[in-house]
Scaffold this active site. Structure first.
Site, PDB file in Angstrom:
ATOM      1  CD  GLN A 247      40.882   5.854   9.036  1.00 45.40           C
ATOM      2  OE1 GLN A 247      41.874   6.407   8.555  1.00 45.40           O
ATOM      3  NE2 GLN A 247      40.037   6.491   9.816  1.00 45.40           N
TER       4      GLN A 247
ATOM      5  CB  CYS B 173      47.763   3.976   2.312  1.00 47.53           C
ATOM      6  SG  CYS B 173      46.850   4.180   0.770  1.00 47.53           S
ATOM      7  CD  GLU B 174      43.903  -2.134  -0.008  1.00 45.03           C
ATOM      8  OE1 GLU B 174      43.054  -2.195  -0.889  1.00 45.03           O
ATOM      9  OE2 GLU B 174      43.986  -2.973   0.917  1.00 45.03           O
ATOM     10  CG  HIS B 175      44.632   2.677  -2.446  1.00 47.94           C
ATOM     11  ND1 HIS B 175      43.818   3.153  -1.439  1.00 47.94           N
ATOM     12  CD2 HIS B 175      43.932   1.695  -3.050  1.00 47.94           C
ATOM     13  CE1 HIS B 175      42.674   2.497  -1.447  1.00 47.94           C
ATOM     14  NE2 HIS B 175      42.719   1.611  -2.412  1.00 47.94           N
ATOM     15  CG  HIS B 176      49.444   6.006  -3.050  1.00 47.58           C
ATOM     16  ND1 HIS B 176      48.133   6.296  -2.737  1.00 47.58           N
ATOM     17  CD2 HIS B 176      49.620   6.399  -4.334  1.00 47.58           C
ATOM     18  CE1 HIS B 176      47.539   6.850  -3.786  1.00 47.58           C
ATOM     19  NE2 HIS B 176      48.413   6.927  -4.765  1.00 47.58           N
TER      20      HIS B 176
ATOM     21  CB  CYS C 131      48.686   8.231   0.282  1.00 42.12           C
ATOM     22  SG  CYS C 131      47.275   7.696   1.242  1.00 42.12           S
TER      23      CYS C 131
ATOM     24  CG  HIS D 164      44.976   8.018   5.235  1.00 41.84           C
ATOM     25  ND1 HIS D 164      44.607   6.822   4.661  1.00 41.84           N
ATOM     26  CD2 HIS D 164      44.194   8.152   6.332  1.00 41.84           C
ATOM     27  CE1 HIS D 164      43.639   6.260   5.374  1.00 41.84           C
ATOM     28  NE2 HIS D 164      43.373   7.061   6.397  1.00 41.84           N
TER      29      HIS D 164
END
Length: 226
Positions: free
Chosen positions: A155, A114-117, A185, A183
């Site tokens: 995704q 996941c590119e956010h976390h 996250c 995910h």
């Protein structure tokens, strides 16, 4: 009540809600100026600093090698799909046997991040296409999924990138991809819902027709355990 959010608050909201920004992976123009060894050295230094800031004792035998291991893993493994030189060669062949129905490669194991976390995404991808005169080796479909998964991802974007790449390789719009993934996250932080998974789909060409889409989904649900 605040009427306007700060830039940082907006970014936090986007990340916590897992909202993507573009169909292409956001990359800087100088992304490949440094070679792998230089990137590993820089990342190793920064991971070491993070661990020290957290109060960890890097003189301990168990932790002393962690910064380099993490750096190598980032560059060579879990983010290896960022480098275009690692894109799999997907040779095509004439469809000499004139197979005209859809071909489905289901239950492709998928590991992404996941590119956010920067936490894992783990799941399955199901890919299908209808030949337009050419076919691609079955393992190449798995490799294309793996290549685009090995980068910081959203995704929905991963679905689109897989479909676009196979459309380009096969010279047809008739490609579809469904992904069902967990995910971490979501599962291990925040709401901590360990049961939920995320399902996304991208349909091209004939797969946008209801009947063909239903047929594809029926193939996915077939019991093929051996």
């Amino acid at each position: 009540m605040k009427l306007e959010q700060t830039f940082e608050e907006q970014n936090d909201e986007i990340g916590n809600d897992h909202v993507g920004s573009s169909q292409d992976t956001p990359m800087r123009s100088d992304a490949f100026v440094l070679d792998d060894d230089e990137k590993i050295a820089r990342i190793q230094k920064n991971v070491r600093e993070i661990m020290l800031t957290l109060g960890l004792d890097l003189e301990d035998d168990s932790l002393s090698g962690t910064p380099k291991r993490v750096a190598k893993m980032y560059v060579k493994e879990i983010f290896g799909g960022l480098h275009p030189d690692r894109k799999p060669k997907a040779s095509t062949f004439d469809n000499k046997y004139k197979y005209g129905e859809m071909l489905v490669e289901k239950n492709i194991t998928l590991y992404s991040t996941c590119e956010h976390h920067l936490l894992p995404i783990v799941g399955r991808a199901h890919v299908a296409y209808i030949s337009n005169g050419t076919v691609v080796g079955l393992s190449k479909m798995n490799r294309i999924v793996d290549y685009y998964a090995k980068r910081p991802q959203v995704q929905e974007r991963l679905n689109i990138q897989i479909v676009k790449e196979l459309q380009k390789v096969l010279g047809t719009e008739d490609v579809a991809c469904v992904i069902d993934a967990k995910h971490l996250c979501v599962n291990s932080r925040g709401i901590r819902d360990i049961e939920s998974s995320t399902v996304t789909a991208e349909y091209g060409g004939q797969f946008r027709q209801d009947q063909l889409r239903r047929e594809f989904l029926a193939y996915i649900n077939l019991d093929t355990e051996f």
